[in-house]
Design an enzyme around this catalytic site. Structure first.
Site, PDB file in Angstrom:
ATOM      1  N   HIS A  77      91.897  85.799  42.924  1.00 56.28           N
ATOM      2  CA  HIS A  77      93.245  86.306  43.216  1.00 56.28           C
ATOM      3  C   HIS A  77      93.486  87.632  42.519  1.00 56.28           C
ATOM      4  CE1 HIS A  77      95.647  82.738  44.988  1.00 56.28           C
ATOM      5  NE2 HIS A  77      94.397  82.713  45.388  1.00 56.28           N
ATOM      6  N   TYR A 129     105.845  81.962  42.353  1.00 64.97           N
ATOM      7  CA  TYR A 129     106.719  81.484  41.272  1.00 64.97           C
ATOM      8  C   TYR A 129     108.149  81.785  41.697  1.00 64.97           C
ATOM      9  CZ  TYR A 129     102.693  81.334  37.996  1.00 64.97           C
ATOM     10  OH  TYR A 129     101.505  81.052  37.367  1.00 64.97           O
ATOM     11  N   PRO A 174     103.281  75.301  31.021  1.00 67.92           N
ATOM     12  CA  PRO A 174     102.290  75.768  31.999  1.00 67.92           C
ATOM     13  C   PRO A 174     102.691  77.012  32.784  1.00 67.92           C
ATOM     14  CG  PRO A 174     103.326  73.716  32.740  1.00 67.92           C
ATOM     15  CD  PRO A 174     103.807  73.961  31.349  1.00 67.92           C
ATOM     16  N   LYS A 187      98.299  79.397  30.762  1.00 68.07           N
ATOM     17  CA  LYS A 187      97.526  79.840  29.598  1.00 68.07           C
ATOM     18  C   LYS A 187      96.792  78.739  28.830  1.00 68.07           C
ATOM     19  CE  LYS A 187      97.926  84.136  29.863  1.00 68.07           C
ATOM     20  NZ  LYS A 187      97.127  84.081  31.090  1.00 68.07           N
ATOM     21  N   TYR A 229      99.179  88.033  32.034  1.00 68.58           N
ATOM     22  CA  TYR A 229      98.815  86.968  32.985  1.00 68.58           C
ATOM     23  C   TYR A 229      97.308  86.924  33.208  1.00 68.58           C
ATOM     24  CZ  TYR A 229      99.421  83.675  36.825  1.00 68.58           C
ATOM     25  OH  TYR A 229      99.363  82.557  37.621  1.00 68.58           O
TER      26      TYR A 229
END
Ligand code: RFL
Ligand code: PHB
Length: 388
Positions: A72, A199, A291, A295, A383
Site C-alpha cells: 500500500h 479511517y 491499534p 504500531k 505511519y
C-alpha cells in the site's frame, strides 16, 4: 537444558527474536504457554512497516509476504462524509504491506522448525530466576514435570499479560491511559470496500475498513466497553458500519457472514525500563498502543531488532555497550509510536467527555492534515514507521 538466550513467548516478538539470534549464531529456546494453533488463531494486526518486512527478509521469512502481501502506498481519511487520500509513498518514499499477523507468525514458526530450533509449547508456570546475578535460569512445567533452562540472558516476549513484567513489578515505573471505548472487529470472506484502508471520523463513532487480501476484509467499529459480541449479530454490525461510511463506500460495500468477531479494549501503556540485569522486555510485554496507528506488531519488531543487535555485539565483541543502551534506545522509538497512536486515536474517535468543542477540533485537525503537505508528511512519516 542450557542455551544462550531463553525466550518467553512465541508471539511475533519472541519468534522474530529467535530467528534473528539464530542468524547471528546465538542459540535460543522459546517457551510458550499456549499451543502453536492457539497462537495462530489470534486475529490481530494487519499492517507491516517496511522496516518490519526488511527484518523478515533478513531472517529468510519474507518470501510468502512478498508473494501474498498487498503493498500500500497510502491511506484514506474520511470525515464530514468525504474521503481524502494521503499519499504516504509520495511523502516518504516508503510503502506499507498488508499481511496478517497470523501469516507472519506462521512464516516465523515454519522458519524456526526448518532451522531445527527448540520451542516448548504448552509450557506452564514459566518463571524467570536470578536474572540480577550471573546464573539466570527459567523454570517451567511440562506434562506434569518441572524443567529448568540455564542461560546467559532471558528475553521476556510474553505479551501484556505475561510473567516477565510481573516478576519485576517492584522495579518498574508504568505510564498508562485507558480509553473509554473499544474496537469491535469482524473478518469476512468478502472483497474490501476500497483498495485503500479507510479511517473514518463520524459522529456515531470511529470506523476502519481494512483487509487481509482482495477477497478477505476486516472491519472495525468503535464500541462501548460495556458491549458484548452477542449484542452484535452480523446484521447489526453491517448496518452500523453503513451509517458511518460515505455514500460511495456504502455502494461498494459487500457484506457477508463474519468468520471472526471480537472486542478489544484500547489502551496506551509503557513500562520503564526494559532491561533488568540479564532479563529484557520486548513487544507487548513492555508496552501497549491503541491499534489506531497500526504500531503494536511493528514496535515488537523494532524492539527485537535493537535487542538482537545488542546481544550480537555482546557475543561477537564481548561488549556490554548495546545491552546497556537497549532500554533507552528502544524506549525512544516506543514513546514516539505511543504519541502517534494516542494522537490518531484522539483525532478519530468519539469521546464521551469532550463535547461539541472536541468534535470541531478533530475536524479542524483532519482538514489541516488533508490540506497541508507538511502535516500530511508528518502523519506519513509516523505511519510508515520511523527509522530504526
Ligand atoms: P503477543 O502477540 O501477545 O505474544 C506473546 C506470547 O507470549 C505468550 N505468553 C506466555 N508464554 C509463556 N509463559 C507465560 N507466562 C506467557 N504469557 C504469555 C502468549 O501466549 C503469546 O503467544 O505479544 P508480542 O509478540 O509482543 O506481539 C505484539 C502484537 O501481538 C501486538 O502488538 C499487535 O497485535 C497489536 N495490533 C496491531 N499491531 C500492528 O503493528 N498493526 C496493526 O494493524 C495492529 N492491529 C493489534 C491490531 C492488536 C489488536 N488487538 C486484539 C489487541 C488490532 C487489534 C484488534
Ligand atoms: C488491521 O488490518 O487489522 C488493522 C489495520 C490498521 C489498523 C489496525 C488494524 O490501524
Amino acid at each position: 537444558m542450557r542455551t544462550k538466550v531463553a525466550i518467553i513467548g512465541a508471539g511475533p516478538a519472541g519468534l522474530l527474536l529467535g530467528q534473528l539470534l539464530h542468524a547471528y549464531g546465538i542459540d535460543n529456546v522459546i517457551l510458550e504457554r499456549q499451543t502453536a494453533d492457539y497462537v495462530l488463531g489470534r486475529i490481530r494486526a494487519g499492517v507491516l512497516e517496511q522496516g518490519t518486512v526488511d527484518l523478515l527478509e533478513e531472517v529468510g521469512a519474507a518470501a510468502r509476504a512478498h508473494r501474498e502481501g498487498l503493498v500500500h502506498h497510502g491511506v484514506e481519511l474520511a470525515f464530514g462524509g468525504v474521503r481524502h487520500r494521503i499519499d504516504m509513498h509520495a511523502a516518504t518514499g516508503k510503502t506499507m504491506m498488508i499481511y496478517g499477523q497470523t501469516e507472519v507468525t506462521r512464516d516465523l514458526m515454519d522458519a524456526r522448525r526448518a532451522a531445527g530450533l527448540t520451542t516448548v509449547y504448552e509450557a506452564a508456570d514459566v518463571t524467570p530466576h536470578e536474572f540480577d546475578g550471573n546464573h539466570p535460569r527459567v523454570s517451567y512445567v511440562k506434562d506434569g514435570a518441572t524443567h529448568e533452562i540455564t542461560c546467559d540472558f532471558i528475553a521476556g516476549c510474553d505479551g501484556f499479560h505475561g510473567v516477565s513484567r510481573k516478576s519485576v513489578s517492584a522495579a518498574i515505573r508504568t505510564f498508562e491511559r485507558v480509553y473509554p471505548f473499544g474496537w469491535l472487529g469482524i473478518l469476512s470472506e468478502t472483497p474490501p470496500v476500497s483498495h485503500e484502508l479507510i479511517y473514518t471520523n463520524h459522529e456515531r463513532g470511529f470506523s476502519l475498513c481494512t483487509m487481509r487480501s482482495m477477497h478477505r476484509s476486516r472491519y472495525y467499529l468503535q464500541c462501548s466497553m460495556e458491549d458484548h459480541i452477542d449484542q452484535w449479530p452480523d446484521d447489526r454490525f453491517w448496518d452500523e458500519l453503513k451509517r458511518r461510511l460515505d455514500r460511495e463506500a456504502v455502494d461498494h460495500l459487500v457484506t457477508g457472514p463474519s468468520i471472526e468477531k471480537s472486542i478489544a479494549p484500547l489502551r496506551s501503556f509503557v513500562a520503564e525500563p526494559m532491561r533488568f540485569g540479564k532479563m529484557f522486555l520486548a513487544g507487548d510485554a513492555a508496552h501497549i498502543v491503541p491499534p489506531t496507528g497500526a504500531k503494536g506488531l511493528n514496535l515488537a519488531a523494532s524492539d527485537v531488532h535493537y535487542l538482537s543487535q545488542a546481544l550480537r555485539e555482546f557475543y561477537d565483541e564481548k561488549s556490554y555497550a548495546g545491552i546497556d543502551a537497549y532500554s533507552t534506545t528502544a524506549l525512544a522509538r516506543v514513546w514516539k509510536a505511543v504519541r502517534f497512536s494516542w494522537w490518531m486515536t484522539s483525532m478519530l474517535h468519539k469521546f464521551p467527555d469532550t463535547g461539541e468543542f472536541g468534535a470541531r477540533i478533530q475536524l479542524a485537525e483532519l482538514d489541516y492534515l488533508v490540506s497541508s503537505q507538511a502535516a500530511a508528511t508528518s502523519l506519513s512519516e509516523n505511519y510508515v514507521g520511523l527509522p530504526f
